[in-house]
Design an enzyme around this catalytic site. Structure first.
Site, PDB file in Angstrom:
ATOM      1  N   ARG A  79       0.826  -1.301   0.031  1.00  0.00           N
ATOM      2  CA  ARG A  79       0.072   0.037   0.009  1.00  0.00           C
ATOM      3  C   ARG A  79       0.955   1.350   0.125  1.00  0.00           C
ATOM      4  O   ARG A  79       1.660   1.337   0.776  1.00  0.00           O
ATOM      5  CB  ARG A  79      -0.797   0.116   1.239  1.00  0.00           C
ATOM      6  CG  ARG A  79      -1.693   1.241   1.411  1.00  0.00           C
ATOM      7  CD  ARG A  79      -2.620   1.502   2.608  1.00  0.00           C
ATOM      8  NE  ARG A  79      -3.292   2.592   2.650  1.00  0.00           N
ATOM      9  CZ  ARG A  79      -3.394   3.249   3.774  1.00  0.00           C
ATOM     10  NH1 ARG A  79      -2.923   2.890   4.902  1.00  0.00           N
ATOM     11  NH2 ARG A  79      -3.682   4.671   3.916  1.00  0.00           N
ATOM     12  N   HIS A 124      -3.055  10.974   1.231  1.00  0.00           N
ATOM     13  CA  HIS A 124      -2.686  10.714   2.513  1.00  0.00           C
ATOM     14  C   HIS A 124      -1.993  12.118   3.111  1.00  0.00           C
ATOM     15  O   HIS A 124      -0.633  12.189   3.173  1.00  0.00           O
ATOM     16  CB  HIS A 124      -1.503   9.622   2.434  1.00  0.00           C
ATOM     17  CG  HIS A 124      -1.213   8.998   3.935  1.00  0.00           C
ATOM     18  ND1 HIS A 124      -1.414   7.635   4.018  1.00  0.00           N
ATOM     19  CD2 HIS A 124      -0.790   9.400   4.857  1.00  0.00           C
ATOM     20  CE1 HIS A 124      -1.037   7.106   5.179  1.00  0.00           C
ATOM     21  NE2 HIS A 124      -0.788   8.144   5.863  1.00  0.00           N
ATOM     22  N   GLU A 169      -7.473   8.184   6.688  1.00  0.00           N
ATOM     23  CA  GLU A 169      -7.693   9.021   7.819  1.00  0.00           C
ATOM     24  C   GLU A 169      -8.231  10.323   7.771  1.00  0.00           C
ATOM     25  O   GLU A 169      -7.416  11.199   8.508  1.00  0.00           O
ATOM     26  CB  GLU A 169      -6.509   8.728   8.867  1.00  0.00           C
ATOM     27  CG  GLU A 169      -6.095   7.435   9.058  1.00  0.00           C
ATOM     28  CD  GLU A 169      -4.764   7.290  10.099  1.00  0.00           C
ATOM     29  OE1 GLU A 169      -4.278   8.414  10.380  1.00  0.00           O
ATOM     30  OE2 GLU A 169      -4.694   6.291  10.329  1.00  0.00           O
ATOM     31  N   ASN A 310      -7.606   1.421  10.015  1.00  0.00           N
ATOM     32  CA  ASN A 310      -6.258   1.728  10.647  1.00  0.00           C
ATOM     33  C   ASN A 310      -6.213   1.407  12.165  1.00  0.00           C
ATOM     34  O   ASN A 310      -7.021   2.328  12.612  1.00  0.00           O
ATOM     35  CB  ASN A 310      -5.638   3.022  10.203  1.00  0.00           C
ATOM     36  CG  ASN A 310      -5.403   3.161   8.952  1.00  0.00           C
ATOM     37  OD1 ASN A 310      -5.545   2.214   7.911  1.00  0.00           O
ATOM     38  ND2 ASN A 310      -4.989   4.445   8.334  1.00  0.00           N
ATOM     39  N   TYR A 312      -4.489   1.237  15.733  1.00  0.00           N
ATOM     40  CA  TYR A 312      -3.277   1.270  16.731  1.00  0.00           C
ATOM     41  C   TYR A 312      -3.195   1.126  17.866  1.00  0.00           C
ATOM     42  O   TYR A 312      -2.338   0.738  18.836  1.00  0.00           O
ATOM     43  CB  TYR A 312      -2.638   3.007  16.402  1.00  0.00           C
ATOM     44  CG  TYR A 312      -1.620   3.144  15.038  1.00  0.00           C
ATOM     45  CD1 TYR A 312      -0.556   2.351  14.735  1.00  0.00           C
ATOM     46  CD2 TYR A 312      -2.560   3.547  13.885  1.00  0.00           C
ATOM     47  CE1 TYR A 312       0.256   2.789  13.629  1.00  0.00           C
ATOM     48  CE2 TYR A 312      -1.949   3.541  12.691  1.00  0.00           C
ATOM     49  CZ  TYR A 312      -0.601   2.996  12.607  1.00  0.00           C
ATOM     50  OH  TYR A 312      -0.148   3.344  11.165  1.00  0.00           O
ATOM     51  N   GLU A 378      -3.566  -0.346   8.352  1.00  0.00           N
ATOM     52  CA  GLU A 378      -2.284   0.100   8.940  1.00  0.00           C
ATOM     53  C   GLU A 378      -2.413  -0.393  10.375  1.00  0.00           C
ATOM     54  O   GLU A 378      -3.490  -0.556  10.816  1.00  0.00           O
ATOM     55  CB  GLU A 378      -2.349   1.728   9.159  1.00  0.00           C
ATOM     56  CG  GLU A 378      -1.756   2.059   8.160  1.00  0.00           C
ATOM     57  CD  GLU A 378      -1.685   3.957   8.206  1.00  0.00           C
ATOM     58  OE1 GLU A 378      -1.295   4.303   9.499  1.00  0.00           O
ATOM     59  OE2 GLU A 378      -1.994   4.486   7.177  1.00  0.00           O
TER      60      GLU A 378
HETATM   61  C1  BGC Z   1      -1.045   7.597   9.467  1.00  0.00           C
HETATM   62  C2  BGC Z   1       0.460   7.356   9.312  1.00  0.00           C
HETATM   63  C3  BGC Z   1       1.329   7.593  10.437  1.00  0.00           C
HETATM   64  C4  BGC Z   1       0.937   6.489  11.474  1.00  0.00           C
HETATM   65  C5  BGC Z   1       1.677   6.655  12.760  1.00  0.00           C
HETATM   66  C6  BGC Z   1      -1.396   6.854  10.948  1.00  0.00           C
HETATM   67  O1  BGC Z   1      -2.422   7.752  11.610  1.00  0.00           O
HETATM   68  O2  BGC Z   1      -1.743   7.113   8.547  1.00  0.00           O
HETATM   69  O3  BGC Z   1       0.811   8.077   8.379  1.00  0.00           O
HETATM   70  O4  BGC Z   1       2.559   7.643  10.177  1.00  0.00           O
HETATM   71  O5  BGC Z   1      -0.394   6.597  11.801  1.00  0.00           O
HETATM   72  O6  BGC Z   1       1.463   7.554  13.522  1.00  0.00           O
END
Ligand code: BGC
Length: 476
Positions: A79, A124, A169, A310, A312, A378
């Site tokens: 990607r 992006h 995002e 995405n 995290y 992501e």
């Molecule tokens: C974004 C990336 C970023 C990653 C880590 C995501 O919010 O799409 O561009 O590097 O998080 O912070």
């Protein structure tokens, strides 16, 4: 666990992700126009140690190195994003930069020749500066400009690209870029700008999806979505009804803000609508700070052919009651997200490592968005401080996370089609510059050749890919 539970479905997409501004460099080479990130970084005091993406990983010149990294990992998918102002220097199709077209043609053709499927993000975070000068995402006209750009990309690359993401995002772009001022274009306008930007991003996305559907899909047969980021939030005190309501609000304002219009109802979550409308009235605004979808525009509902997530981190939510006059998304939300002390934090303070939050969020997507096909576009783990190529913690992170994804597929029946690690390479981590590293490959930014070296986590990920999961004989 049985063997089956730890093996992924056949044709599972094993990927890694990057974004143009974070890796390409060559910020003004070969006719590229400036983007808002060029402008933002060239101002002082915005990015860690005033760093910028002028050179970054120089993937513009070193694409073949990146391709080698992709091949070493054995990725089935890659990607990456297109730089709008590399293709259309002033943001419009009045002028097309053929050198930009050639660059992306080479990337796409090389990937396909290596049996790697491209997933291409159109946007992006790097708006052409020329469009920012006309109001950028706060202007209603941006939706048409984006649609023309998207049509240009579908027409130019769509014979070979079958997986498209319009926007990355939108919530981050809206809030960090237009409310907190931490991302380009650096606007600090709490309360209204983020909702307006989010709204225009949804309009832009919907127009592009409809264009693809009507003009390109019959022949190209690809899929189009947008990448939504969301935390998973749970009540701080599971027994408290206030915290339960706070967690729901937290999810509505992060996940629901974009998922609800696109996947659920065609409109914002009811709790966003009622709270922002009421607070706007009390604050003396003539109309709600949250815009309304207009009848005359293409519908937003159903404009995603898969769910691109995405993920995290997670939060525990508790109720917060900011003074009624306070402007800002967090105040409207009336909920605060806190970290559970048991969660390890990796590198950056916001990134608590909570792999099982991903499984819960995947189940939530299945239950609330009509069981869509999901790509995790992501997910990653950062490293700060001295470089450690033997990144055992990140190895554990990928293993734990992929086991949760496997459970989501086999136990919860979520239709997960693929997983993209963030990121292929250490790169320019926005306001944190090069101080935060997410790569499966280390990039030596001090070395003139920007040497790429595989982290241990890259080797571990390659093994998982080669085995399509963790067959029982491979578990240790
Ligand atoms: C974004 C990336 C970023 C990653 C880590 C995501 O919010 O799409 O561009 O590097 O998080 O912070």
């Amino acid at each position: 666990m049985s063997i089956k539970e730890n093996v992924f479905p056949s044709h599972f997409a094993w990927g890694a992700a990057t974004a143009a501004y974070q890796i390409e460099g060559a910020w003004n080479a070969d006719g590229k126009g400036p983007s808002i990130w060029d402008t933002f970084c060239h101002g002082k005091g915005r990015v860690y140690e005033n760093q910028n993406g002028d050179v970054a990983c120089n993937s513009y010149d070193l694409w073949e190195e990146d391709l080698r990294c992709i091949q070493q990992l054995g990725l089935t998918h890659y990607r990456f994003s297109l730089s709008w102002s590399r293709l259309l220097p002033d943001g419009t199709t009045r002028h097309i930069n053929q050198k930009g077209v050639s660059y992306y043609n080479r990337v796409i053709n090389d990937l396909l020749a290596s049996n790697v499927t491209p997933m291409v993000t159109l946007y992006h975070f790097d708006l052409p500066q020329a469009l920012q000068d006309q109001g950028g995402w706060t202007s209603a006209h941006i939706a048409d400009a984006f649609n023309s750009y998207a049509v240009f990309c579908f027409g130019t690359f769509g014979d070979r690209v079958k997986l498209w993401l319009t926007l990355n995002e939108p919530s981050v772009c809206a809030k960090l870029g237009h409310e907190d001022g931490l991302h380009a274009p650096g606007l600090r306008d709490p309360g209204a700008a983020a909702y307006l930007v989010g709204h225009n991003m949804l309009r832009a996305h919907a127009k592009a999806w409809h264009s693809y559907h009507a003009l390109f899909r019959p022949e190209q047969r690809g899929l189009v979505s947008l990448a939504l980021s969301s935390d998973w939030a749970e009540p701080l005190d599971p027994g408290s009804p206030e915290d339960a309501a706070a967690a729901e609000r937290y999810m509505a304002f992060t996940f629901g803000w974009f998922a609800s219009p696109v996947f659920m109802t065609g409109d914002y979550p009811a709790v966003m609508r009622s709270r922002i409308d009421a607070r706007s009235r009390a604050q003396g605004f003539l109309s709600s700070r949250l815009p309304a979808f207009s009848e005359g525009e293409p519908s937003v509902l159903g404009t995603a052919d898969f769910f691109a997530l995405n993920y995290y981190t997670s939060r525990r939510a508790r109720s917060a009651s900011p003074p009624p006059g306070t402007l800002g998304l967090k105040s409207d939300q009336g909920a605060e997200g806190v970290l559970d002390p048991s969660w390890p934090v990796c590198g950056v303070s916001w990134l608590a490592v909570v792999p099982d939050g991903l499984r819960k969020l995947l189940k939530h997507i299945k239950d609330t968005c009509n069981n869509p096909a999901v790509y995790i576009t992501e997910n990653g783990f950062s490293q700060v401080g001295p470089v450690d190529l033997e990144d055992f913690r990140r190895c554990g992170f990928y293993r734990d996370t992929l086991l949760e994804v496997s459970e989501a597929i086999h136990e919860d029946g979520v239709d997960v089609r693929g997983y993209f690690a963030w990121s292929l390479l250490d790169n320019f981590e926005w306001a944190d510059g090069f101080s935060v590293r997410f790569g499966l490959f280390h990039v030596d930014f001090e070395h003139p050749k920007l040497t790429r070296s595989m982290y241990r986590s890259g080797r571990e990920y390659a093994k998982i890919i080669a085995r399509n999961g963790f067959p029982s004989s491979a578990q240790s």
